[in-house]
Design an enzyme around this catalytic site. Structure first.
Site, mmCIF file in Angstrom:
data_model
loop_
_atom_site.group_PDB
_atom_site.id
_atom_site.type_symbol
_atom_site.label_atom_id
_atom_site.label_comp_id
_atom_site.label_asym_id
_atom_site.label_seq_id
_atom_site.Cartn_x
_atom_site.Cartn_y
_atom_site.Cartn_z
ATOM 1 N N ASP A 93 146.079 47.818 33.366
ATOM 2 C CA ASP A 93 146.793 47.938 32.085
ATOM 3 C C ASP A 93 146.677 49.335 31.454
ATOM 4 O OD1 ASP A 93 148.003 45.479 31.991
ATOM 5 O OD2 ASP A 93 146.419 44.517 30.825
ATOM 6 N N ASP A 116 149.709 35.267 42.032
ATOM 7 C CA ASP A 116 149.418 36.472 42.804
ATOM 8 C C ASP A 116 150.221 37.597 42.169
ATOM 9 O OD1 ASP A 116 147.765 37.366 45.056
ATOM 10 O OD2 ASP A 116 149.660 38.249 45.719
HETATM 11 P P1 IMP Z 1 145.304 38.938 42.777
HETATM 12 O O1 IMP Z 1 146.573 38.361 42.200
HETATM 13 O O2 IMP Z 1 144.150 38.040 42.656
HETATM 14 O O3 IMP Z 1 145.531 39.442 44.174
HETATM 15 O O4 IMP Z 1 144.891 40.174 41.880
HETATM 16 C C1 IMP Z 1 145.834 40.943 41.246
HETATM 17 C C2 IMP Z 1 145.230 42.251 40.758
HETATM 18 O O5 IMP Z 1 146.313 43.021 40.241
HETATM 19 C C3 IMP Z 1 144.276 42.057 39.599
HETATM 20 O O6 IMP Z 1 142.940 41.977 40.002
HETATM 21 C C4 IMP Z 1 144.516 43.305 38.779
HETATM 22 O O7 IMP Z 1 143.790 44.375 39.320
HETATM 23 C C5 IMP Z 1 145.990 43.584 39.018
HETATM 24 N N1 IMP Z 1 146.806 42.968 37.962
HETATM 25 C C6 IMP Z 1 147.580 41.851 38.029
HETATM 26 N N2 IMP Z 1 148.155 41.590 36.849
HETATM 27 C C7 IMP Z 1 147.716 42.533 36.010
HETATM 28 C C8 IMP Z 1 147.948 42.782 34.633
HETATM 29 O O8 IMP Z 1 148.638 42.043 33.923
HETATM 30 N N3 IMP Z 1 147.324 43.864 34.140
HETATM 31 C C9 IMP Z 1 146.552 44.694 34.870
HETATM 32 N N4 IMP Z 1 146.284 44.510 36.147
HETATM 33 C C10 IMP Z 1 146.870 43.430 36.726
#
Ligand code: IMP
Length: 195
Positions: free
Chosen positions: A157, A73
């Protein structure tokens, strides 16, 4: 080699996990498997919730035994937005499907003079087939760019400039992102715990 069920369908995360943890053999979350709920207030709650949900489903429907379940997450926490979108990063601006537009929307919320400080946070939950679950985390400090820059990476990013750099994660080569990112740091901690 440990065989690990990866409880995510996010293509950006999947690519990064295979690059950051090449010593693990990943079993991908099947296309016909349900969306995993994430209703917690903290990254850690959501990572554990996803890992436990995935294990419960896999116990009933899994096609092969695995040594453990891994869930991620993560999100972008912006100081001027009181830490938002944070745990809601995946659900920010649900009316927009394209991240270029989501990024523009996010930047438009920042007042002209706002502090542009931000950080990416990643919590990984690992559930071994025997033994207690654990979580590890990583974060990277940085600031928000003035506009979407670069086509590399995924999600937020192209608007995140890590501290000590002038280019966004969307512009920097992936080996630089992997040397300092929130996910790389969490993966390094996971590797140590699994060793
Ligand atoms: P979840 O962990 O499924 O709730 O989603 C996390 C969200 O945060 C992702 O869909 C991205 O939009 C964003 N996110 C998480 N890690 C990254 C990363 O390394 N780069 C860019 N966006 C990120």
């Amino acid at each position: 080699m440990l065989k690990v069920l990866l409880a995510s369908r996010n293509a950006g995360k999947l690519r990064e996990f295979s690059e950051l943890l090449p010593h693990l053999q990943f079993v991908l979350w099947p296309k016909d498997a349900p969306e995993l709920p994430e209703t917690g207030a903290f990254f850690q709650d959501n990572a554990l919730q996803k890992a436990e949900g995935a294990r419960a489903w896999w116990n009933e429907h899994g096609t092969e035994p695995v040594d453990g379940v891994l869930a991620d997450d993560s999100g972008l926490c912006v100081d001027a937005l009181w830490g938002g979108p944070g745990v809601l990063s995946a659900r920010f601006a649900p009316d927009l499907s394209d991240y270029r537009l989501k990024n523009q929307r996010l930047l438009s919320l920042l007042p002209e003079v706002a502090d542009r400080g931000a950080r990416f946070v990643c919590v990984l939950a690992y559930l071994p087939s025997s033994g207690p679950p654990f979580t590890v985390s990583g974060s990277v400090e940085g600031s928000l760019a003035q506009e979407h820059r670069g086509e590399g990476g995924f999600g937020y990013d192209p608007i995140f400039i890590p501290q000590g750099h002038t280019r966004t994660f969307g512009e920097l080569p992936s080996d630089i992102k992997h040397s300092l990112s929130h996910r790389a740091r969490a993966c390094a901690a996971l590797k140590e715990r699994l060793a």
